[in-house]
Design a protein around this motif. Sequence first.
Motif, PDB file in Angstrom:
ATOM      1  N   GLY A 140      70.515  57.079  52.292  1.00 45.19           N
ATOM      2  CA  GLY A 140      70.756  58.040  51.221  1.00 45.19           C
ATOM      3  C   GLY A 140      71.544  57.500  50.047  1.00 45.19           C
ATOM      4  O   GLY A 140      72.143  58.280  49.297  1.00 45.19           O
ATOM      5  N   ILE A 141      71.546  56.187  49.863  1.00 46.90           N
ATOM      6  CA  ILE A 141      72.291  55.559  48.771  1.00 46.90           C
ATOM      7  C   ILE A 141      71.316  55.099  47.692  1.00 46.90           C
ATOM      8  O   ILE A 141      70.342  54.396  47.976  1.00 46.90           O
ATOM      9  N   VAL A 187      66.297  40.881  60.670  1.00 45.20           N
ATOM     10  CA  VAL A 187      66.593  41.220  59.284  1.00 45.20           C
ATOM     11  C   VAL A 187      67.000  42.682  59.114  1.00 45.20           C
ATOM     12  O   VAL A 187      67.803  43.014  58.229  1.00 45.20           O
ATOM     13  N   ALA A 188      66.489  43.571  59.961  1.00 44.67           N
ATOM     14  CA  ALA A 188      66.882  44.978  59.852  1.00 44.67           C
ATOM     15  C   ALA A 188      68.336  45.179  60.268  1.00 44.67           C
ATOM     16  O   ALA A 188      69.054  45.992  59.678  1.00 44.67           O
ATOM     17  N   ASP A 189      68.785  44.435  61.286  1.00 48.06           N
ATOM     18  CA  ASP A 189      70.198  44.484  61.671  1.00 48.06           C
ATOM     19  C   ASP A 189      71.072  43.937  60.545  1.00 48.06           C
ATOM     20  O   ASP A 189      72.150  44.474  60.252  1.00 48.06           O
ATOM     21  N   LEU A 190      70.618  42.868  59.923  1.00 44.32           N
ATOM     22  CA  LEU A 190      71.364  42.291  58.806  1.00 44.32           C
ATOM     23  C   LEU A 190      71.476  43.286  57.655  1.00 44.32           C
ATOM     24  O   LEU A 190      72.551  43.456  57.056  1.00 44.32           O
ATOM     25  N   ALA A 191      70.379  43.954  57.351  1.00 47.74           N
ATOM     26  CA  ALA A 191      70.381  44.923  56.256  1.00 47.74           C
ATOM     27  C   ALA A 191      71.380  46.046  56.520  1.00 47.74           C
ATOM     28  O   ALA A 191      72.117  46.470  55.626  1.00 47.74           O
ATOM     29  N   ARG A 192      71.422  46.506  57.771  1.00 51.46           N
ATOM     30  CA  ARG A 192      72.363  47.581  58.110  1.00 51.46           C
ATOM     31  C   ARG A 192      73.816  47.115  57.975  1.00 51.46           C
ATOM     32  O   ARG A 192      74.703  47.911  57.641  1.00 51.46           O
ATOM     33  N   ALA A 193      74.066  45.841  58.223  1.00 56.43           N
ATOM     34  CA  ALA A 193      75.421  45.313  58.055  1.00 56.43           C
ATOM     35  C   ALA A 193      75.853  45.395  56.595  1.00 56.43           C
ATOM     36  O   ALA A 193      77.018  45.698  56.289  1.00 56.43           O
ATOM     37  N   HIS A 194      74.922  45.139  55.686  1.00 60.36           N
ATOM     38  CA  HIS A 194      75.246  45.238  54.258  1.00 60.36           C
ATOM     39  C   HIS A 194      75.557  46.687  53.861  1.00 60.36           C
ATOM     40  O   HIS A 194      76.472  46.934  53.076  1.00 60.36           O
ATOM     41  N   VAL A 195      74.803  47.617  54.418  1.00 60.69           N
ATOM     42  CA  VAL A 195      75.074  49.030  54.133  1.00 60.69           C
ATOM     43  C   VAL A 195      76.450  49.423  54.661  1.00 60.69           C
ATOM     44  O   VAL A 195      77.229  50.091  53.967  1.00 60.69           O
ATOM     45  N   ALA A 196      76.761  49.018  55.884  1.00 59.25           N
ATOM     46  CA  ALA A 196      78.062  49.357  56.477  1.00 59.25           C
ATOM     47  C   ALA A 196      79.203  48.778  55.654  1.00 59.25           C
ATOM     48  O   ALA A 196      80.233  49.442  55.427  1.00 59.25           O
ATOM     49  N   ALA A 197      79.042  47.535  55.197  1.00 63.00           N
ATOM     50  CA  ALA A 197      80.086  46.910  54.389  1.00 63.00           C
ATOM     51  C   ALA A 197      80.232  47.623  53.049  1.00 63.00           C
ATOM     52  O   ALA A 197      81.353  47.849  52.567  1.00 63.00           O
ATOM     53  N   ALA A 198      79.121  48.003  52.448  1.00 64.69           N
ATOM     54  CA  ALA A 198      79.168  48.702  51.169  1.00 64.69           C
ATOM     55  C   ALA A 198      79.870  50.049  51.309  1.00 64.69           C
ATOM     56  O   ALA A 198      80.717  50.413  50.484  1.00 64.69           O
ATOM     57  N   ARG A 199      79.527  50.794  52.343  1.00 64.72           N
ATOM     58  CA  ARG A 199      80.168  52.099  52.553  1.00 64.72           C
ATOM     59  C   ARG A 199      81.667  51.940  52.813  1.00 64.72           C
ATOM     60  O   ARG A 199      82.476  52.749  52.339  1.00 64.72           O
TER      61      ARG A 199
END
Length: 316
Positions: free
Chosen positions: A24-25, A220-232
């Motif tokens: 939702g970002i 790569v999907a796990d990596l992408a989620r890590a970026h979202v978590a860090a951004a939040r």
Amino acid sequence: MTWLVTGGAGYIGAHVVRAFAADGIDVVVIDDLSSGKTDFLVDGVPFVEANLLDTDVVRKTLDGVTGVVHLAGYKYAGVSVEKPMHTYTQNVTAMVSLLDAMAGTGVRNIVFSSSAGVYGTPTDEIVTEQTQPDPQSPYGETKLVGEWLLRDQAKAVPLNHTSLRYFNVVGSGDPKVYDASPYNLFPIVCNMLTQGKIPQIYGTDHPTPDGTSIKDYLHVADLARAHVAAARALESGKTLEPVYNLGSGTGTSVRQIMDAARRVTGIDFTPTEGPRRPGDPSRVVASGELAARDLEWKNTYTVDEMFASAWESWPS
């Protein structure tokens, strides 16, 4: 809350964009398409075709943005030895331009896509964030310099930042997005199998259980989620560590990858065997404990699931 994803038309960047959208970002993408693909872009996500060296365009793109995920750069470690100035220009000078534009527009949050290449060929059984960096290519050096740029800029202007170091990114979270690198193991194996050729293992005399080298593979999907978590986390004002390793703590051998390819594809093959390639380490595995603690991150895919997703997305 809107985040700019640099390199958002690339293999990893496209997955990061999708992960942000799924959470939702709102996202804006900037990419010069030197290696990215328009087919990887998401409908409805604003896209600016530009190189980060064009500071004025970057500054305009940052209007209304609250944070940046910085993925854009030249990513071929081996080739960087032959093109050091190009690598430094695209990875360091361009990042200076980005940080200058961020300072000028008041954007204070950045998640940097760093690399385990900063470690070189570590001798630690398990690589942690305390392992001494020792990059052995211009690519690895530029990633370390990028981390230094963030550190130093944060002393001069308000800047919330963290860097994610990761090893071998594989698989696909969307059948339309695939890894096209000619240097990575998964696409090499997929390409050879679709052509009816037999993949090769380089080095079967490593001091490992099956004699082949062990590396950390990250979906790569796990990596992408890590970026979202860090951004939040940054957006919420949480103080993060300057760097996080994204690793399994165990790793996977090349022979295990080949076995997974056989099971997933149903193609019965026995890989050919050749000598080790110069400088190929026997074991490089990282701990992801800090990322688990602060970002609630973990590896969620098995080796078969990793290869299956890569195979499903591979263009035939």
